[in-house]
Scaffold this motif. Structure first.
Motif, PDB file in Angstrom:
ATOM      1  N   ASP A   1      -5.121  -2.138  -5.610  1.00  0.00           N
ATOM      2  CA  ASP A   1      -4.666  -2.322  -6.979  1.00  0.00           C
ATOM      3  C   ASP A   1      -5.588  -1.587  -7.957  1.00  0.00           C
ATOM      4  O   ASP A   1      -5.118  -0.910  -8.877  1.00  0.00           O
ATOM      5  CB  ASP A   1      -4.613  -3.814  -7.323  1.00  0.00           C
ATOM      6  CG  ASP A   1      -3.993  -4.069  -8.676  1.00  0.00           C
ATOM      7  OD1 ASP A   1      -2.911  -3.512  -8.960  1.00  0.00           O
ATOM      8  OD2 ASP A   1      -4.598  -4.827  -9.457  1.00  0.00           O
ATOM      9  N   ALA A   2      -6.889  -1.707  -7.734  1.00  0.00           N
ATOM     10  CA  ALA A   2      -7.838  -0.997  -8.598  1.00  0.00           C
ATOM     11  C   ALA A   2      -7.715   0.513  -8.413  1.00  0.00           C
ATOM     12  O   ALA A   2      -7.836   1.280  -9.380  1.00  0.00           O
ATOM     13  CB  ALA A   2      -9.265  -1.445  -8.306  1.00  0.00           C
TER      14      ALA A   2
ATOM     15  N   THR B   1     -16.194  10.099  -7.995  1.00  0.00           N
ATOM     16  CA  THR B   1     -16.226   9.373  -9.261  1.00  0.00           C
ATOM     17  C   THR B   1     -15.153   8.290  -9.290  1.00  0.00           C
ATOM     18  O   THR B   1     -15.399   7.163  -9.740  1.00  0.00           O
ATOM     19  CB  THR B   1     -16.015  10.353 -10.434  1.00  0.00           C
ATOM     20  OG1 THR B   1     -16.947  11.411 -10.329  1.00  0.00           O
ATOM     21  CG2 THR B   1     -16.179   9.659 -11.764  1.00  0.00           C
ATOM     22  N   ARG B   2     -13.982   8.634  -8.793  1.00  0.00           N
ATOM     23  CA  ARG B   2     -12.882   7.666  -8.782  1.00  0.00           C
ATOM     24  C   ARG B   2     -13.219   6.476  -7.880  1.00  0.00           C
ATOM     25  O   ARG B   2     -13.021   5.325  -8.269  1.00  0.00           O
ATOM     26  CB  ARG B   2     -11.592   8.347  -8.314  1.00  0.00           C
ATOM     27  CG  ARG B   2     -10.379   7.468  -8.398  1.00  0.00           C
ATOM     28  CD  ARG B   2      -9.125   8.229  -8.040  1.00  0.00           C
ATOM     29  NE  ARG B   2      -7.942   7.425  -8.247  1.00  0.00           N
ATOM     30  CZ  ARG B   2      -6.724   7.830  -7.947  1.00  0.00           C
ATOM     31  NH1 ARG B   2      -6.515   9.040  -7.472  1.00  0.00           N
ATOM     32  NH2 ARG B   2      -5.708   7.027  -8.146  1.00  0.00           N
ATOM     33  N   MET B   3     -13.737   6.755  -6.679  1.00  0.00           N
ATOM     34  CA  MET B   3     -14.060   5.676  -5.754  1.00  0.00           C
ATOM     35  C   MET B   3     -15.232   4.838  -6.278  1.00  0.00           C
ATOM     36  O   MET B   3     -15.260   3.624  -6.076  1.00  0.00           O
ATOM     37  CB  MET B   3     -14.378   6.236  -4.363  1.00  0.00           C
ATOM     38  CG  MET B   3     -13.177   6.874  -3.688  1.00  0.00           C
ATOM     39  SD  MET B   3     -11.752   5.786  -3.570  1.00  0.00           S
ATOM     40  CE  MET B   3     -12.266   4.712  -2.278  1.00  0.00           C
ATOM     41  N   SER B   4     -16.175   5.471  -6.954  1.00  0.00           N
ATOM     42  CA  SER B   4     -17.283   4.733  -7.558  1.00  0.00           C
ATOM     43  C   SER B   4     -16.756   3.749  -8.592  1.00  0.00           C
ATOM     44  O   SER B   4     -17.186   2.588  -8.636  1.00  0.00           O
ATOM     45  CB  SER B   4     -18.269   5.708  -8.192  1.00  0.00           C
ATOM     46  OG  SER B   4     -19.257   5.011  -8.892  1.00  0.00           O
ATOM     47  N   TRP B   5     -15.816   4.192  -9.407  1.00  0.00           N
ATOM     48  CA  TRP B   5     -15.218   3.317 -10.411  1.00  0.00           C
ATOM     49  C   TRP B   5     -14.474   2.164  -9.735  1.00  0.00           C
ATOM     50  O   TRP B   5     -14.576   1.007 -10.156  1.00  0.00           O
ATOM     51  CB  TRP B   5     -14.265   4.117 -11.306  1.00  0.00           C
ATOM     52  CG  TRP B   5     -13.671   3.302 -12.409  1.00  0.00           C
ATOM     53  CD1 TRP B   5     -14.208   3.061 -13.630  1.00  0.00           C
ATOM     54  CD2 TRP B   5     -12.417   2.605 -12.379  1.00  0.00           C
ATOM     55  NE1 TRP B   5     -13.365   2.257 -14.372  1.00  0.00           N
ATOM     56  CE2 TRP B   5     -12.259   1.964 -13.614  1.00  0.00           C
ATOM     57  CE3 TRP B   5     -11.419   2.470 -11.424  1.00  0.00           C
ATOM     58  CZ2 TRP B   5     -11.153   1.198 -13.929  1.00  0.00           C
ATOM     59  CZ3 TRP B   5     -10.314   1.693 -11.720  1.00  0.00           C
ATOM     60  CH2 TRP B   5     -10.177   1.069 -12.967  1.00  0.00           C
ATOM     61  N   VAL B   6     -13.730   2.482  -8.668  1.00  0.00           N
ATOM     62  CA  VAL B   6     -12.954   1.456  -7.958  1.00  0.00           C
ATOM     63  C   VAL B   6     -13.890   0.420  -7.336  1.00  0.00           C
ATOM     64  O   VAL B   6     -13.653  -0.787  -7.448  1.00  0.00           O
ATOM     65  CB  VAL B   6     -12.045   2.113  -6.893  1.00  0.00           C
ATOM     66  CG1 VAL B   6     -11.439   1.065  -5.979  1.00  0.00           C
ATOM     67  CG2 VAL B   6     -10.955   2.928  -7.552  1.00  0.00           C
TER      68      VAL B   6
ATOM     69  N   ARG C   1     -15.376  -1.769  -9.994  1.00  0.00           N
ATOM     70  CA  ARG C   1     -14.360  -2.639 -10.583  1.00  0.00           C
ATOM     71  C   ARG C   1     -13.981  -3.789  -9.647  1.00  0.00           C
ATOM     72  O   ARG C   1     -13.687  -4.884 -10.105  1.00  0.00           O
ATOM     73  CB  ARG C   1     -13.126  -1.809 -10.917  1.00  0.00           C
ATOM     74  CG  ARG C   1     -11.967  -2.598 -11.455  1.00  0.00           C
ATOM     75  CD  ARG C   1     -11.366  -1.896 -12.627  1.00  0.00           C
ATOM     76  NE  ARG C   1     -10.117  -2.502 -13.008  1.00  0.00           N
ATOM     77  CZ  ARG C   1     -10.015  -3.326 -14.047  1.00  0.00           C
ATOM     78  NH1 ARG C   1     -11.061  -3.607 -14.769  1.00  0.00           N
ATOM     79  NH2 ARG C   1      -8.854  -3.843 -14.363  1.00  0.00           N
ATOM     80  N   THR C   2     -13.963  -3.543  -8.364  1.00  0.00           N
ATOM     81  CA  THR C   2     -13.459  -4.543  -7.421  1.00  0.00           C
ATOM     82  C   THR C   2     -14.534  -5.429  -6.802  1.00  0.00           C
ATOM     83  O   THR C   2     -14.202  -6.429  -6.176  1.00  0.00           O
ATOM     84  CB  THR C   2     -12.677  -3.868  -6.281  1.00  0.00           C
ATOM     85  OG1 THR C   2     -13.546  -2.969  -5.587  1.00  0.00           O
ATOM     86  CG2 THR C   2     -11.470  -3.139  -6.797  1.00  0.00           C
ATOM     87  N   GLY C   3     -15.792  -5.090  -6.948  1.00  0.00           N
ATOM     88  CA  GLY C   3     -16.852  -5.853  -6.284  1.00  0.00           C
ATOM     89  C   GLY C   3     -16.836  -7.334  -6.617  1.00  0.00           C
ATOM     90  O   GLY C   3     -16.827  -8.191  -5.727  1.00  0.00           O
ATOM     91  N   THR C   4     -16.817  -7.655  -7.893  1.00  0.00           N
ATOM     92  CA  THR C   4     -16.830  -9.054  -8.315  1.00  0.00           C
ATOM     93  C   THR C   4     -15.529  -9.754  -7.939  1.00  0.00           C
ATOM     94  O   THR C   4     -15.555 -10.899  -7.471  1.00  0.00           O
ATOM     95  CB  THR C   4     -17.040  -9.139  -9.839  1.00  0.00           C
ATOM     96  OG1 THR C   4     -18.218  -8.420 -10.171  1.00  0.00           O
ATOM     97  CG2 THR C   4     -17.178 -10.568 -10.293  1.00  0.00           C
TER      98      THR C   4
ATOM     99  N   VAL D   1       0.825  -1.197   0.000  1.00  0.00           N
ATOM    100  CA  VAL D   1       0.000   0.000   0.000  1.00  0.00           C
ATOM    101  C   VAL D   1       0.862   1.251   0.000  1.00  0.00           C
ATOM    102  O   VAL D   1       0.502   2.266  -0.579  1.00  0.00           O
ATOM    103  CB  VAL D   1      -0.979  -0.023   1.196  1.00  0.00           C
ATOM    104  CG1 VAL D   1      -1.750   1.262   1.326  1.00  0.00           C
ATOM    105  CG2 VAL D   1      -1.928  -1.187   1.070  1.00  0.00           C
ATOM    106  N   GLY D   2       2.005   1.187   0.661  1.00  0.00           N
ATOM    107  CA  GLY D   2       2.917   2.317   0.694  1.00  0.00           C
ATOM    108  C   GLY D   2       2.610   3.332   1.783  1.00  0.00           C
ATOM    109  O   GLY D   2       3.123   4.442   1.746  1.00  0.00           O
TER     110      GLY D   2
END
Length: 159
Positions: free
Chosen positions: A110-111, A128-133, A136-139, A53-54
């Motif tokens: 990663d997403a 918007t960025r968190m919505s995309w993440v 993307r990661t749900g499945t 994560v850094g």
């Protein structure tokens, strides 16, 4: 006592010893050893999270998320499902929780890192960025959680 229980002492008499204190002592040693292994595993996961994560803060929040899922699971187990028996070995479920929680954090981060290099419309604002993440990661999180759970369940049927 072990010497008295051998066949050489008296071949016609078998002696067995059974005492609750001895059994509890053995079980306590097993639980303490396993709890120490769990702590070592959690420490390893924390440092691995830190490397990937850094951030010390995000790694700490990730471990906190993992630990806070245990009281929630206990609440669902005892209050919602109304199961009264809670064996002391159930506490060692931290192995499973740590594995599933760490998988989810790795996938999510990663997403999040991938979202930087994707479409510029994603970076308009944090929402918007968190919505995309999350989309993307749900499945992926569901699949990795299911496979980790299945792997642990498979160990139930193996000797």
């Amino acid at each position: 006592m072990d010497r008295l229980a051998t066949d050489e002492t008296n071949p016609e008499v078998n002696s067995y010893y059974f005492m609750i204190a001895l059994i509890l002592d053995v079980l306590l040693k097993i639980v303490v050893r396993d709890a120490l292994l769990a702590l070592i595993s959690v420490a390893f996961v924390f440092f691995w999270l830190r490397i990937n994560v850094g951030s010390w803060f995000l790694a700490g929040i990730g471990i906190l998320e993992i630990f806070l899922s245990c009281p929630l699971a206990w609440f669902l187990f005892t209050i919602v499902c109304q199961v009264k028996y809670f064996a002391f070995l159930n506490v060692l479920s931290i192995f499973i929780v740590c594995a599933i929680g760490a998988d989810d954090i790795f996938i999510f981060m990663d997403a999040y890192k991938q979202s930087r290099t994707r479409d510029a419309n994603i970076l308009v604002d944090l929402e918007t960025r968190m919505s995309w993440v999350f989309r993307r990661t749900g499945t992926a999180m569901a699949i990795t959680s299911a496979t980790t759970c299945t792997a642990f369940l498979c160990t139930l049927i193996t000797p």
